[in-house]
Enzyme design. Structure first.
Site, PDB file in Angstrom:
ATOM      1  N   HIS A  96       6.946  -9.863  -1.265  1.00 29.25           N
ATOM      2  CA  HIS A  96       5.987  -8.758  -0.392  1.00 29.25           C
ATOM      3  C   HIS A  96       6.627  -8.342   0.106  1.00 29.25           C
ATOM      4  O   HIS A  96       8.193  -8.512   0.440  1.00 29.25           O
ATOM      5  CB  HIS A  96       5.345  -9.695   0.562  1.00 29.25           C
ATOM      6  CG  HIS A  96       4.036  -8.691   1.235  1.00 29.25           C
ATOM      7  ND1 HIS A  96       4.570  -7.632   2.485  1.00 29.25           N
ATOM      8  CD2 HIS A  96       2.951  -8.259   0.994  1.00 29.25           C
ATOM      9  CE1 HIS A  96       3.458  -6.694   2.712  1.00 29.25           C
ATOM     10  NE2 HIS A  96       2.523  -7.091   2.112  1.00 29.25           N
ATOM     11  N   GLU A 166       1.827  -2.419  -4.853  1.00 27.20           N
ATOM     12  CA  GLU A 166       2.040  -2.727  -3.393  1.00 27.20           C
ATOM     13  C   GLU A 166       2.791  -1.680  -3.011  1.00 27.20           C
ATOM     14  O   GLU A 166       3.965  -1.629  -2.117  1.00 27.20           O
ATOM     15  CB  GLU A 166       2.167  -3.444  -2.732  1.00 27.20           C
ATOM     16  CG  GLU A 166       0.907  -4.266  -2.329  1.00 27.20           C
ATOM     17  CD  GLU A 166       0.524  -5.957  -2.129  1.00 27.20           C
ATOM     18  OE1 GLU A 166      -0.686  -5.990  -1.655  1.00 27.20           O
ATOM     19  OE2 GLU A 166       1.505  -6.139  -1.215  1.00 27.20           O
TER      20      GLU A 166
HETATM   21  P1  PGA Z   1      -2.205  -3.380   4.628  1.00 28.70           P
HETATM   22  O1  PGA Z   1      -1.494  -4.591   4.421  1.00 28.70           O
HETATM   23  O2  PGA Z   1      -4.043  -3.666   3.416  1.00 28.70           O
HETATM   24  O3  PGA Z   1      -2.651  -3.867   6.059  1.00 28.70           O
HETATM   25  O4  PGA Z   1      -2.272  -2.420   4.798  1.00 28.70           O
HETATM   26  C1  PGA Z   1      -1.589  -4.520   2.169  1.00 28.70           C
HETATM   27  C2  PGA Z   1      -0.535  -5.308   1.744  1.00 28.70           C
HETATM   28  O5  PGA Z   1       0.720  -6.153   2.876  1.00 28.70           O
HETATM   29  O6  PGA Z   1      -0.826  -6.733   1.675  1.00 28.70           O
END
Ligand code: PGA
Length: 251
Positions: A96, A166
């Site tokens: 992540h 992401e």
């Molecule tokens: P968020 O986080 O939906 O709060 O933007 C997404 C993530 O970090 O996977």
């Protein structure tokens, strides 16, 4: 199959976990909506509580937000993939952007973690995504394909891998919601290169009930990886409903 899940990040007491999982178990007592694979990634401290509240027949897959690549040893503060598995994890979130930015994760450590996860029969959720600067420069596709290639180096069979795209600029309270046109080129490239070889390719970053339908319509998107909008059980159940509706429309 649309995968719809949430990481709680570093949020949630055991009481919260118990309440959330008990309500989720009730809502899914007859199984998950057809064509939808739910998953929850709580903090590791709450994993067994969530597992026990969901019960042994739950359709919900559980995961951890990180795991070390070694099976055991002098690695203070870490947990290993076998330890996560014993506590109920089927999934290991890896790479992540918050871990890459604040905890020094690199393409090399991400690769080690992916390989350990696969070696132990769990599924990696491999997170990739570009910064705002890379996006503005028009280099998103190249950047993301490079991250995936590095993460999956020396992985002979990536079929159990779930990729989560992401973009960093879309994540969290300071992120901006992605428009379908922002993410479509990356999904086209990921689907082209990896679509037939991995389990699913998800989108994450400021997903909410207002943008989930349009996001799921982007070609190549196999599901949603959600933060804030799924940190209440009602928020999460609403997104499962939206995904079920999207499945029904395609069917
Ligand atoms: P968020 O986080 O939906 O709060 O933007 C997404 C993530 O970090 O996977």
């Amino acid at each position: 199959m649309l995968w719809v899940g949430t990481s709680w990040k570093m949020n949630g007491t055991l009481g919260f976990a118990r309440d959330y999982a008990t309500r989720l178990a009730k809502a899914l007592a007859d199984g998950a909506p057809s064509g939808v694979q739910p998953f929850i990634i709580p903090p590791a401290t709450a994993l067994t509580v969530v597992r026990d509240c969901l019960g042994p027949d739950s359709p919900v897959l559980l995961g951890v937000q990180n795991a070390h690549w070694e099976d055991a040893g002098a690695w203070t503060g870490e947990i290993s993939v076998p330890q996560a598995a014993e506590a109920g994890a089927a999934l290991v979130e890896i790479g992540h952007s918050e871990r890459r930015e604040f905890f020094g994760e690199t393409d090399a450590t991400v690769n080690l973690k992916v390989r350990s996860t696969l070696r132990h029969g769990l599924r990696p959720i491999l997170c990739v995504g570009e910064s705002a600067a890379v996006f503005e420069a028009g280099d998103s596709v190249e950047h993301v394909l490079g991250q995936v290639a590095a993460a999956l180096a020396d992985v002979a069979d990536p079929s159990r891998v779930v990729i989560a795209y992401e973009p960093i600029w879309a994540i969290g309270e300071h992120g901006r919601e992605a428009r379908p046109a922002d993410i479509a080129p990356v999904f086209a490239a990921l689907a082209d290169e990896w679509g037939d070889r991995v389990t699913a390719i998800l989108y994450g970053g400021s997903v909410n009930p207002g943008n989930a339908v349009d996001t799921l319509r982007v070609p190549g998107v196999d599901g949603l990886f959600v933060g804030r909008a799924a940190w209440t059980i009602d928020g999460y159940l609403g997104l499962l409903d939206i995904a079920a509706g999207a499945v029904a429309q395609v069917a």
